[in-house]
Design an enzyme around this catalytic site. Structure first.
Site, PDB file in Angstrom:
ATOM      1  N   GLY A   1     -19.853 -42.135  39.902  1.00 38.21           N
ATOM      2  CA  GLY A   1     -19.980 -43.095  38.812  1.00 38.21           C
ATOM      3  C   GLY A   1     -20.803 -44.280  39.261  1.00 38.21           C
TER       4      GLY A   1
ATOM      5  N   HIS B   1     -16.358 -52.976  37.141  1.00 39.44           N
ATOM      6  CA  HIS B   1     -17.650 -53.485  37.626  1.00 39.44           C
ATOM      7  C   HIS B   1     -18.340 -54.305  36.537  1.00 39.44           C
ATOM      8  CE1 HIS B   1     -18.299 -51.917  41.615  1.00 39.44           C
ATOM      9  NE2 HIS B   1     -18.115 -50.657  41.268  1.00 39.44           N
TER      10      HIS B   1
ATOM     11  N   CYS C   1     -16.366 -47.049  46.896  1.00 39.03           N
ATOM     12  CA  CYS C   1     -17.342 -47.625  45.970  1.00 39.03           C
ATOM     13  C   CYS C   1     -18.683 -47.752  46.667  1.00 39.03           C
ATOM     14  CB  CYS C   1     -16.838 -48.998  45.533  1.00 39.03           C
ATOM     15  SG  CYS C   1     -17.979 -49.857  44.452  1.00 39.03           S
ATOM     16  N   LEU C   2     -19.755 -47.432  45.960  1.00 37.47           N
ATOM     17  CA  LEU C   2     -21.099 -47.521  46.551  1.00 37.47           C
ATOM     18  C   LEU C   2     -21.451 -48.955  46.948  1.00 37.47           C
ATOM     19  CD1 LEU C   2     -23.056 -45.107  44.163  1.00 37.47           C
ATOM     20  CD2 LEU C   2     -22.242 -44.623  46.476  1.00 37.47           C
TER      21      LEU C   2
ATOM     22  N   GLN D   1     -24.043 -52.797  39.328  1.00 32.32           N
ATOM     23  CA  GLN D   1     -24.272 -52.437  40.729  1.00 32.32           C
ATOM     24  C   GLN D   1     -25.754 -52.335  41.077  1.00 32.32           C
ATOM     25  OE1 GLN D   1     -21.323 -48.976  40.433  1.00 32.32           O
ATOM     26  NE2 GLN D   1     -21.214 -49.558  42.591  1.00 32.32           N
TER      27      GLN D   1
ATOM     28  N   HIS E   1     -12.635 -47.811  36.978  1.00 31.85           N
ATOM     29  CA  HIS E   1     -13.349 -48.421  38.109  1.00 31.85           C
ATOM     30  C   HIS E   1     -14.689 -49.013  37.635  1.00 31.85           C
ATOM     31  CE1 HIS E   1     -14.683 -48.253  42.511  1.00 31.85           C
ATOM     32  NE2 HIS E   1     -15.823 -48.429  41.858  1.00 31.85           N
ATOM     33  N   GLU E   2     -15.434 -48.249  36.823  1.00 35.69           N
ATOM     34  CA  GLU E   2     -16.773 -48.701  36.401  1.00 35.69           C
ATOM     35  C   GLU E   2     -16.691 -49.846  35.397  1.00 35.69           C
ATOM     36  OE1 GLU E   2     -18.960 -47.682  38.317  1.00 35.69           O
ATOM     37  OE2 GLU E   2     -17.959 -45.887  39.053  1.00 35.69           O
TER      38      GLU E   2
HETATM   39 NI    NI Z   1     -17.775 -48.905  42.426  1.00 32.18          NI
END
Ligand code: NI
Length: 174
Positions: free
Chosen positions: A46, A139, A93-94, A51, A135-136
C-alpha cells in the site's frame, strides 16, 4: 510512469493532513499510476500520496502474494465509515525503514472511495485490505504507525530514526 521518491520519517510532510481531491484530472490519474509503480518497485502492499510528497487524498493498494492474486486498487478520497472488532497485527511502512511492530486496529472496516472513473465504491473487508486501508488513511491524516504504539516505544523509535536520518545526511556530505 515513474518511480517516485518515498519520504522517510522524520520528514515533516509525513505529518501533514493532505487535501481532498476535487476533480479527477489527468494529473491525478498520472499520480495514481506513478504511485502504483512506486509501490510495486518498493515491494509495498500500500502507498499513500503523502508518502511521495503529494498533497492529495490518494491511495494505492495491492495485497497480492505469490499464492494469491489480488487486484490493484486505486482510491481517491478513501474514508473509513465503520469499524468492528479489534486485531493486533505486525506492521511495517515504507516511510519507517527497518522497524516493524504490533499495532491494534479495527478487525473489520467498512470504507468508501472513488475509483479513477469517479465511481463511488462502498465495501467491507476483514482481511489484509482492512488493515492496509486503515494504515494508509492514517498517512493521509499525517499519522504513521509508530504514533499508534505506546508512548515509550514511540519515543524510542523516533529517536532511532532521527539518528539514522542524521547519519544519512552526514554521509551525503562526504
Ligand atoms: Ni506506511
Amino acid at each position: 510512469m515513474a518511480v517516485l521518491t518515498v519520504l522517510k520519517v522524520p520528514d515533516p510532510f509525513l505529518r501533514k493532513k493532505v487535501k481532498k481531491v476535487q476533480d479527477i484530472t489527468p494529473e491525478v490519474l498520472k499520480i495514481l499510476d506513478d504511485m502504483a509503480e512506486t509501490m510495486y518497485y518498493s515491494n509495498g502492499i500500500g502507498l499513500a500520496a503523502s508518502q511521495v510528497g503529494i498533497d492529495m487524498r490518494l491511495v494505492t493498494i495491492d495485497v497480492s502474494t505469490e499464492e494469491k492474486k489480488s487486484e490493484l486498487l486505486k482510491m481517491i478520497n478513501p474514508e473509513v465509515i465503520g469499524g468492528e472488532g479489534e486485531l493486533v497485527m505486525e506492521e511495517g511502512c515504507l516511510s519507517v525503514p527497518e522497524i516493524r511492530d504490533e499495532v491494534k486496529r479495527y478487525k473489520k472496516v467498512k470504507f468508501r472511495y472513488l475509483d479513477p472513473e469517479g465511481k463511488e465504491h462502498i465495501a467491507e473487508d476483514d482481511g489484509l485490505i482492512a488493515r492496509v486501508i486503515q494504515h494508509e488513511i492514517d498517512h493521509l491524516d499525517g499519522i504513521v504507525f509508530l504514533d499508534r504504539l505506546s508512548p515509550l516505544k514511540k519515543a524510542l523509535y523516533y529517536r532511532r530514526l532521527k539518528k539514522e536520518a542524521k547519519k544519512r545526511k552526514n554521509e551525503l556530505k562526504m
